[in-house]
Write a protein that holds these residues in place. Structure first.
Motif, PDB file in Angstrom:
ATOM      1  N   ARG A  23       0.860  -1.185   0.000  1.00  0.00           N
ATOM      2  CA  ARG A  23       0.000   0.000   0.000  1.00  0.00           C
ATOM      3  C   ARG A  23       0.899   1.238   0.000  1.00  0.00           C
ATOM      4  NH1 ARG A  23      -5.088  -1.250   0.161  1.00  0.00           N
ATOM      5  NH2 ARG A  23      -5.742  -3.212   1.076  1.00  0.00           N
ATOM      6  N   ALA A  24       0.498   2.256  -0.722  1.00  0.00           N
ATOM      7  CA  ALA A  24       1.344   3.438  -0.927  1.00  0.00           C
ATOM      8  C   ALA A  24       1.736   4.095   0.393  1.00  0.00           C
ATOM      9  CB  ALA A  24       0.635   4.437  -1.840  1.00  0.00           C
ATOM     10  N   TYR A  25       0.797   4.245   1.327  1.00  0.00           N
ATOM     11  CA  TYR A  25       1.131   4.948   2.571  1.00  0.00           C
ATOM     12  C   TYR A  25       2.153   4.157   3.380  1.00  0.00           C
ATOM     13  CZ  TYR A  25      -1.607   2.075   5.834  1.00  0.00           C
ATOM     14  OH  TYR A  25      -2.084   1.054   6.617  1.00  0.00           O
ATOM     15  N   LYS A  29       5.937   5.445   4.272  1.00  0.00           N
ATOM     16  CA  LYS A  29       6.362   5.416   5.674  1.00  0.00           C
ATOM     17  C   LYS A  29       7.697   4.669   5.816  1.00  0.00           C
ATOM     18  CE  LYS A  29       4.494   4.261  10.215  1.00  0.00           C
ATOM     19  NZ  LYS A  29       3.330   3.772  10.948  1.00  0.00           N
ATOM     20  N   LEU A  30       7.826   3.542   5.145  1.00  0.00           N
ATOM     21  CA  LEU A  30       9.057   2.754   5.195  1.00  0.00           C
ATOM     22  C   LEU A  30      10.227   3.520   4.591  1.00  0.00           C
ATOM     23  CD1 LEU A  30      10.673   0.125   5.641  1.00  0.00           C
ATOM     24  CD2 LEU A  30       9.769  -0.673   3.451  1.00  0.00           C
ATOM     25  N   ALA A  33      11.267   6.297   6.890  1.00  0.00           N
ATOM     26  CA  ALA A  33      11.959   5.774   8.066  1.00  0.00           C
ATOM     27  C   ALA A  33      13.404   5.392   7.741  1.00  0.00           C
ATOM     28  CB  ALA A  33      11.207   4.572   8.629  1.00  0.00           C
ATOM     29  N   LEU A  34      13.640   4.984   6.504  1.00  0.00           N
ATOM     30  CA  LEU A  34      14.990   4.633   6.069  1.00  0.00           C
ATOM     31  C   LEU A  34      15.803   5.857   5.642  1.00  0.00           C
ATOM     32  CD1 LEU A  34      14.141   1.435   3.988  1.00  0.00           C
ATOM     33  CD2 LEU A  34      15.314   1.523   6.211  1.00  0.00           C
ATOM     34  N   GLY A  35      15.145   7.024   5.624  1.00  0.00           N
ATOM     35  CA  GLY A  35      15.817   8.251   5.223  1.00  0.00           C
ATOM     36  C   GLY A  35      16.084   8.334   3.731  1.00  0.00           C
ATOM     37  N   LEU A  36      15.270   7.637   2.940  1.00  0.00           N
ATOM     38  CA  LEU A  36      15.493   7.579   1.496  1.00  0.00           C
ATOM     39  C   LEU A  36      14.463   8.360   0.689  1.00  0.00           C
ATOM     40  CD1 LEU A  36      16.319   3.769   1.235  1.00  0.00           C
ATOM     41  CD2 LEU A  36      17.935   5.687   1.361  1.00  0.00           C
ATOM     42  N   ASP A  37      13.540   9.013   1.352  1.00  0.00           N
ATOM     43  CA  ASP A  37      12.440   9.664   0.638  1.00  0.00           C
ATOM     44  C   ASP A  37      12.898  10.795  -0.270  1.00  0.00           C
ATOM     45  OD1 ASP A  37      13.015  10.640   3.217  1.00  0.00           O
ATOM     46  OD2 ASP A  37      11.098  11.674   3.368  1.00  0.00           O
ATOM     47  N   TYR A  39      15.104  10.738  -2.457  1.00  0.00           N
ATOM     48  CA  TYR A  39      15.598  10.230  -3.740  1.00  0.00           C
ATOM     49  C   TYR A  39      14.503  10.041  -4.785  1.00  0.00           C
ATOM     50  CZ  TYR A  39      20.007   9.128  -1.408  1.00  0.00           C
ATOM     51  OH  TYR A  39      21.187   9.210  -0.724  1.00  0.00           O
ATOM     52  N   PHE A  40      13.254   9.940  -4.361  1.00  0.00           N
ATOM     53  CA  PHE A  40      12.196   9.481  -5.258  1.00  0.00           C
ATOM     54  C   PHE A  40      11.185  10.574  -5.562  1.00  0.00           C
ATOM     55  CE2 PHE A  40      13.911   5.914  -2.899  1.00  0.00           C
ATOM     56  CZ  PHE A  40      14.332   5.107  -3.951  1.00  0.00           C
ATOM     57  N   GLN A  41      10.897  10.740  -6.855  1.00  0.00           N
ATOM     58  CA  GLN A  41       9.899  11.722  -7.278  1.00  0.00           C
ATOM     59  C   GLN A  41       8.486  11.190  -7.112  1.00  0.00           C
ATOM     60  OE1 GLN A  41      12.933  11.379  -9.045  1.00  0.00           O
ATOM     61  NE2 GLN A  41      13.478  13.246  -7.969  1.00  0.00           N
ATOM     62  N   ALA A  42       8.334   9.873  -7.033  1.00  0.00           N
ATOM     63  CA  ALA A  42       7.008   9.272  -6.834  1.00  0.00           C
ATOM     64  C   ALA A  42       7.165   7.930  -6.142  1.00  0.00           C
ATOM     65  CB  ALA A  42       6.289   9.081  -8.168  1.00  0.00           C
ATOM     66  N   ILE A  43       6.189   7.615  -5.302  1.00  0.00           N
ATOM     67  CA  ILE A  43       6.076   6.292  -4.685  1.00  0.00           C
ATOM     68  C   ILE A  43       4.640   5.857  -4.896  1.00  0.00           C
ATOM     69  CG2 ILE A  43       6.192   4.936  -2.564  1.00  0.00           C
ATOM     70  CD1 ILE A  43       8.279   6.961  -1.532  1.00  0.00           C
ATOM     71  N   ALA A  44       4.453   4.817  -5.698  1.00  0.00           N
ATOM     72  CA  ALA A  44       3.109   4.337  -6.021  1.00  0.00           C
ATOM     73  C   ALA A  44       2.944   2.910  -5.515  1.00  0.00           C
ATOM     74  CB  ALA A  44       2.873   4.396  -7.529  1.00  0.00           C
ATOM     75  N   GLY A  45       1.820   2.676  -4.858  1.00  0.00           N
ATOM     76  CA  GLY A  45       1.515   1.352  -4.330  1.00  0.00           C
ATOM     77  C   GLY A  45       0.398   0.682  -5.104  1.00  0.00           C
TER      78      GLY A  45
END
Length: 135
Positions: A23-25, A29-30, A33-37, A39-45
């Motif tokens: 799921r996208a949310y 969240k993951l 939490a890993l401090g990688l957000d 890097y990404f222009q989109a996160i789709a679930g």
């Protein structure tokens, strides 16, 4: 390994996105939490669009959401559904040798390249580059 690769890709101007069947949310969240957000222009679930992997639309919609262009994209994945989505979207695919695949993928995945992490964390021979080899 992975973070150094993300740094290199970001510095080179690559547009990065995550296409996951989580799921996208939860994925956001993951990644946060890993401090990688950053890097990404989109996160789709799986709940972001009307379809989910292995349907190729999940991948092409994610690319569009990130502002990318499918004709310039590649899929980096860790499972058979990633291969199926990429092939359905007519994208090249690089498989990592770690992740959710229940067993190592075999030669049935023609045209797919496997990538092992530097430092031996991929388990495969490293005859090409940093462990690239056809499956």
């Amino acid at each position: 390994g992975a973070v150094a690769s993300l740094d290199t890709l970001k510095r080179s101007g690559a547009t990065l996105a995550i296409c996951t069947n989580k799921r996208a949310y939860l994925a956001r969240k993951l990644i946060a939490a890993l401090g990688l957000d950053g890097y990404f222009q989109a996160i789709a679930g799986r709940d972001s669009f009307a379809v989910a992997k292995p349907h190729p639309g999940h991948l092409t919609e994610t690319i569009a959401l990130a502002g990318g262009v499918a004709s310039r994209a590649i899929m980096v994945g860790d499972s058979e559904v990633d291969i199926l989505a990429a092939k359905g979207a007519r994208l090249p695919v690089v498989m990592v040798s770690f992740g959710y695949a229940p067993a190592p993928l075999d030669g049935s995945a023609r045209g797919v390249w496997r990538r092992d992490l530097p430092g031996g964390r991929g388990g495969g021979p490293r005859g090409r580059g940093l462990g690239e080899r056809p499956l």
